[in-house]
Design a protein around this motif. Sequence first.
Motif, PDB file in Angstrom:
ATOM      1  N   TRP A 147       0.805  -1.212   0.000  1.00  0.00           N
ATOM      2  CA  TRP A 147       0.000   0.000   0.000  1.00  0.00           C
ATOM      3  C   TRP A 147       0.841   1.267   0.000  1.00  0.00           C
ATOM      4  N   ALA A 148       0.383   2.258  -0.751  1.00  0.00           N
ATOM      5  CA  ALA A 148       0.914   3.605  -0.572  1.00  0.00           C
ATOM      6  C   ALA A 148       0.615   4.040   0.852  1.00  0.00           C
ATOM      7  N   ALA A 149       1.467   4.876   1.425  1.00  0.00           N
ATOM      8  CA  ALA A 149       1.322   5.250   2.830  1.00  0.00           C
ATOM      9  C   ALA A 149      -0.057   5.845   3.117  1.00  0.00           C
ATOM     10  N   TYR A 175      -6.215   3.626  -4.346  1.00  0.00           N
ATOM     11  CA  TYR A 175      -5.284   2.967  -3.426  1.00  0.00           C
ATOM     12  C   TYR A 175      -5.450   1.453  -3.463  1.00  0.00           C
ATOM     13  N   GLU A 176      -6.690   0.982  -3.545  1.00  0.00           N
ATOM     14  CA  GLU A 176      -6.921  -0.457  -3.622  1.00  0.00           C
ATOM     15  C   GLU A 176      -6.413  -1.028  -4.947  1.00  0.00           C
ATOM     16  N   ALA A 177      -6.675  -0.312  -6.034  1.00  0.00           N
ATOM     17  CA  ALA A 177      -6.186  -0.770  -7.335  1.00  0.00           C
ATOM     18  C   ALA A 177      -4.662  -0.818  -7.356  1.00  0.00           C
ATOM     19  N   ASP A 178      -4.016   0.204  -6.817  1.00  0.00           N
ATOM     20  CA  ASP A 178      -2.561   0.264  -6.777  1.00  0.00           C
ATOM     21  C   ASP A 178      -1.989  -0.862  -5.909  1.00  0.00           C
ATOM     22  N   ALA A 179      -2.629  -1.147  -4.773  1.00  0.00           N
ATOM     23  CA  ALA A 179      -2.157  -2.210  -3.887  1.00  0.00           C
ATOM     24  C   ALA A 179      -2.281  -3.573  -4.560  1.00  0.00           C
ATOM     25  N   TYR A 180      -3.415  -3.818  -5.214  1.00  0.00           N
ATOM     26  CA  TYR A 180      -3.577  -5.082  -5.929  1.00  0.00           C
ATOM     27  C   TYR A 180      -2.484  -5.252  -6.975  1.00  0.00           C
ATOM     28  N   ALA A 181      -2.244  -4.189  -7.753  1.00  0.00           N
ATOM     29  CA  ALA A 181      -1.242  -4.285  -8.816  1.00  0.00           C
ATOM     30  C   ALA A 181       0.136  -4.626  -8.243  1.00  0.00           C
ATOM     31  N   ARG A 182       0.503  -4.003  -7.128  1.00  0.00           N
ATOM     32  CA  ARG A 182       1.796  -4.319  -6.512  1.00  0.00           C
ATOM     33  C   ARG A 182       1.831  -5.773  -6.038  1.00  0.00           C
ATOM     34  N   TRP A 183       0.737  -6.204  -5.409  1.00  0.00           N
ATOM     35  CA  TRP A 183       0.658  -7.596  -4.949  1.00  0.00           C
ATOM     36  C   TRP A 183       0.831  -8.574  -6.116  1.00  0.00           C
ATOM     37  N   ALA A 184       0.261  -8.228  -7.257  1.00  0.00           N
ATOM     38  CA  ALA A 184       0.326  -9.097  -8.434  1.00  0.00           C
ATOM     39  C   ALA A 184       1.658  -8.987  -9.176  1.00  0.00           C
ATOM     40  N   GLY A 185       2.578  -8.149  -8.677  1.00  0.00           N
ATOM     41  CA  GLY A 185       3.864  -7.969  -9.355  1.00  0.00           C
ATOM     42  C   GLY A 185       3.751  -7.125 -10.602  1.00  0.00           C
ATOM     43  N   ARG A 186       2.731  -6.262 -10.620  1.00  0.00           N
ATOM     44  CA  ARG A 186       2.479  -5.442 -11.795  1.00  0.00           C
ATOM     45  C   ARG A 186       2.303  -3.995 -11.352  1.00  0.00           C
TER      46      ARG A 186
END
Length: 437
Positions: free
Chosen positions: A236-238, A288-299
């Motif tokens: 997550w972004a802060a 924020y949720e979309a960004d967190a998912y993308a990071r989790w998915a390695g994308r």
Amino acid sequence: MTTESHPGLRERAAAALTAARARTAALTDPVTDQDLTAQHSPLMSPLVWDLAHIGNQEELWLLGRVAGRESLHPEINPLYDAFEHPRSERPKLPLLGPAEARRYAAEVRGRVFDLLERTPLEGSALLDDGFAFGMIAQHEQQHDETMLITHQLRRGEPVLTAPEPEAPYEAPLVAEVLVPGGPFTMGTSTEPWSLDNERPAHPRDTAPFWIDTVPVTNAAYEAFIADGGYREPRWWAAAGWRQIREHHIEAPLFWHREGPEDGQWLRRRFGVTEPVPGDEPVLHVSWYEADAYARWAGRRLPTETEWEKAARHDPATGRSTRYPWGDADPTPAHANLGQRHLRPARAGSYPAGASPLGVRQLIGDVWEWTASDFLPYPGFRAFPYREYSEVFFGPEHKVLRGGSFAVDPVACRGTFRNWDLPVRRQIFSGFRTARDV
């Protein structure tokens, strides 16, 4: 373009205004006066405010600025100035009641149709190509989408109905598509009813990148939840982490579990509670949720430039088209638009709406968050007023693209830019992800 060289322009403007008003009625007629005047969420205006605001903007711009007439009811103009009163305060204002608001909007519309019949659609920036009339049709449709959001937030028995999407569907599809690097033309200088933030057309260059063939689905997002995505700060972004902790967010808005912690996910949709359909694009998630998912998915989320290139660039010709499928206006075969349905179609639907590279559902179904801040294009010029776009430019707002099932085609095209705060979840927002080559 002049009315002589484009004789159907007046009819197009009239049809757009008529369609918008019919939708406004469909959103306001089924509910009681009490529902119209209630505030269903501090994030939204009472429906009756939107109803009168639609008429007020139409009067100020078309009867006022175009025709030069004095205001019918100057005393109400400040009540319906969106910048003067925040949404949370509007129920306290001496607003027009439901019957008065309807009469006012109808009186304005009657005078506007008289104006449209005899006004030359040329000779000024407001009149050329019927821009002012197209702007007002888009404005009403945008408020219709806002009112549909209010309906989603409203508690009580369902009052809206629509058929289920039955779009042509293909699965399985490849997970992602390679978009070649190189230049393309972003924005527009020729779309007659495009708004100031879409202009001007200008060259952009991208490195090659991969982008999801379809928006991220509920099933894919459930995997993120099941893997502890909402409990792991590293994704997550802060500011996003603070947001979900402060508000105890653990799933998209309107989702809840049935029974114990590992129970089935349910959602509330326009007054109906139903199982979350795994094959639909995920809906009601913040940036924020979309960004967190993308990071989790390695994308990552695509940039706005990448999104538009995937949606408009035809590698075979080098052209930027109006829509992913070409320059023709959207039909029900191309995309889920116009509130024909009250939900997204299954991921993989609308093969006729695919881009030349095979990317699906870039238009309609869900607004798609991008990684980009809302900023002006090179050569931007505010028109017809600064408050439409310019006052929102900056890092506070993130760009969304593509429209949703709640967006009318008149207010949705390959160049159309939407923007909102990264915390927003009540909007019809989803996303797709990208990655570098």
